[in-house]
Design an enzyme around this catalytic site. Structure first.
Site, PDB file in Angstrom:
ATOM      1  N   HIS A   1      75.111 107.196 111.787  1.00 25.09           N
ATOM      2  CA  HIS A   1      73.669 107.049 111.386  1.00 25.09           C
ATOM      3  C   HIS A   1      72.395 106.082 112.132  1.00 25.09           C
ATOM      4  O   HIS A   1      71.743 106.527 112.389  1.00 25.09           O
ATOM      5  CB  HIS A   1      73.778 106.943 110.138  1.00 25.09           C
ATOM      6  CG  HIS A   1      74.201 107.494 109.247  1.00 25.09           C
ATOM      7  ND1 HIS A   1      74.704 107.118 107.898  1.00 25.09           N
ATOM      8  CD2 HIS A   1      75.301 108.975 109.667  1.00 25.09           C
ATOM      9  CE1 HIS A   1      75.637 108.493 107.484  1.00 25.09           C
ATOM     10  NE2 HIS A   1      75.745 109.171 108.049  1.00 25.09           N
TER      11      HIS A   1
ATOM     12  N   HIS B   1      72.805 117.144 108.658  1.00 26.98           N
ATOM     13  CA  HIS B   1      73.310 115.639 108.358  1.00 26.98           C
ATOM     14  C   HIS B   1      74.506 115.321 109.309  1.00 26.98           C
ATOM     15  O   HIS B   1      74.818 114.992 109.953  1.00 26.98           O
ATOM     16  CB  HIS B   1      74.207 115.109 106.560  1.00 26.98           C
ATOM     17  CG  HIS B   1      74.511 113.507 106.935  1.00 26.98           C
ATOM     18  ND1 HIS B   1      73.801 113.077 107.234  1.00 26.98           N
ATOM     19  CD2 HIS B   1      74.977 113.640 107.159  1.00 26.98           C
ATOM     20  CE1 HIS B   1      74.494 111.967 107.341  1.00 26.98           C
ATOM     21  NE2 HIS B   1      75.801 111.986 107.416  1.00 26.98           N
TER      22      HIS B   1
ATOM     23  N   ASP C   1      74.908 113.612 112.328  1.00 27.97           N
ATOM     24  CA  ASP C   1      76.268 112.703 112.844  1.00 27.97           C
ATOM     25  C   ASP C   1      77.124 113.082 114.390  1.00 27.97           C
ATOM     26  O   ASP C   1      77.203 112.240 115.210  1.00 27.97           O
ATOM     27  CB  ASP C   1      77.438 113.011 111.988  1.00 27.97           C
ATOM     28  CG  ASP C   1      77.451 112.471 110.223  1.00 27.97           C
ATOM     29  OD1 ASP C   1      76.488 110.959 110.172  1.00 27.97           O
ATOM     30  OD2 ASP C   1      78.206 112.919 110.032  1.00 27.97           O
TER      31      ASP C   1
ATOM     32  N   HIS D   1      83.379 113.589 112.622  1.00 33.48           N
ATOM     33  CA  HIS D   1      84.233 113.194 112.945  1.00 33.48           C
ATOM     34  C   HIS D   1      85.393 113.155 114.651  1.00 33.48           C
ATOM     35  O   HIS D   1      85.244 112.784 115.471  1.00 33.48           O
ATOM     36  CB  HIS D   1      83.762 111.692 112.355  1.00 33.48           C
ATOM     37  CG  HIS D   1      83.053 111.366 111.958  1.00 33.48           C
ATOM     38  ND1 HIS D   1      81.513 110.895 112.387  1.00 33.48           N
ATOM     39  CD2 HIS D   1      82.839 111.245 110.607  1.00 33.48           C
ATOM     40  CE1 HIS D   1      80.240 110.812 111.431  1.00 33.48           C
ATOM     41  NE2 HIS D   1      81.216 111.096 110.177  1.00 33.48           N
TER      42      HIS D   1
HETATM   43 ZN   LIG Z   1      77.092 110.884 108.448  1.00 37.78          ZN
END
Ligand SMILES: [Zn+2]
Length: 318
Positions: free
Chosen positions: A85, A242, A246, A269
């Protein structure tokens, strides 16, 4: 339209944040400060018993884990978790070089978005540096898959993010966001989107040592009948925003901004790290170019969030 030289930039001053780690639940202090041209994002950690490691230039080849957040290995058995973030705020606003210092194993979560970091960066301002900005230009598509999920980096005349999520859940469902990056769009459309989780998963996650600091103050919690946060959502499609936030934070670990298009479906991720490492596994996939070699120009002053300096920002006109 103006055509200017594209310079790197850093922070004009230092910033500090205090909060807790969303996963370890522990208090942590983090400072952001300027860094020299060509240094990228440097991370320093002050560990227990006065141990210190870094500053280390963070890179996707040093990702230690991608389980629920991105963990960057700093060497000497020290790492920093939940970097995505703060990295997103830096990269999203076009900061090339910065030093990040933390006194614990995880960056503070604050409100679960990148907005508190972005607001503070805008307040302190940016310093234009003498060196020209460099980009990683994608020269052929690179795709990574995990069942029906995938992430792609592909040639594109600009900097674009196309992120789609598809949850078997009525509150989230299928959402897609496509954005040609500019700092102003990042600030207004992405930075405020908070992290999220399912209330039904909380117990299992906490037993596994994750989400120990999560609360309605720093996460959107999804229950069987909807969002549990009394204030509701900041954007109707906050979830996919969001995920895009990311992705910008994870791709910041590529070392230079990517000139090309990033696409992902049901990504996260893990796939973000994988697609970068796959990109760098073959030098024919990309080339490092100077900004002056690309069809770019700076964004009009009116399009920038208040506080940003026009000459430091760019967008594609291709
Ligand atoms: Zn995040």
């Amino acid at each position: 339209m103006r055509k200017l030289a594209f310079k790197q930039c850093t922070l004009a001053g230092s910033l500090s944040f205090e909060g807790i780690g969303v996963h370890n639940g522990q208090p942590v202090k983090m400072t952001l400060g300027p860094a020299a041209p060509n240094s990228g994002y440097l991370v320093e950690r002050h560990g227990e018993n006065g141990r210190q490691v870094g500053p280390v230039r963070v890179h996707c080849s040093n990702i230690a884990s991608t389980a629920l957040c991105t963990v960057v290995d700093l060497g000497n058995s020290l790492s920093v978790a939940t970097t995505e973030h703060v990295m997103s705020a830096l990269a999203g606003l076009g900061v090339d070089n910065a030093e990040i210092s933390v006194n614990g194993p995880e960056c503070p979560i604050i409100d679960g978005s990148a907005r508190p970091f972005a607001d503070a960066i805008l307040e302190v301002g940016l310093q234009i540096q003498p060196e020209e900005r460099r980009f990683i230009k994608i020269t052929r598509p690179v795709t990574v898959r995990n069942n029906d999920a995938f992430a792609v980096l592909e040639p594109y005349n600009g900097r674009a993010f196309d992120v789609e999520i598809d949850f078997d859940n009525d509150v989230i469902g299928r959402q897609r966001m496509i954005m040609d990056w500019t700092p102003a769009k990042f600030y207004s459309e992405v930075a405020g989107a908070r992290t999220f989780g399912f209330a039904q998963d909380a117990k299992v996650l906490r037993q596994a040592g994750f989400a120990l600091g999560s609360s309605l103050e720093n996460s959107i919690a999804i229950g069987p009948d909807g969002v549990l946060n009394p204030e509701g959502l900041r954007y109707e499609d906050e979830f996919v925003r969001h995920k895009l936030l990311d992705a910008i934070g994870d791709l910041a670990l590529a070392r230079f901004p990517i000139y090309g298009r990033f696409r992902s479906y049901k990504g996260g991720h893990g796939l973000n790290a994988l697609v970068m490492n796959s990109l760098f596994s073959n030098p024919q996939n990309y080339e490092i170019v100077l900004a002056s070699e690309l069809p770019l120009e700076f964004e009009a002053l009116d399009d920038l969030p208040e506080g940003l300096h026009a000459q430091s920002y760019l967008r594609s006109v291709g």
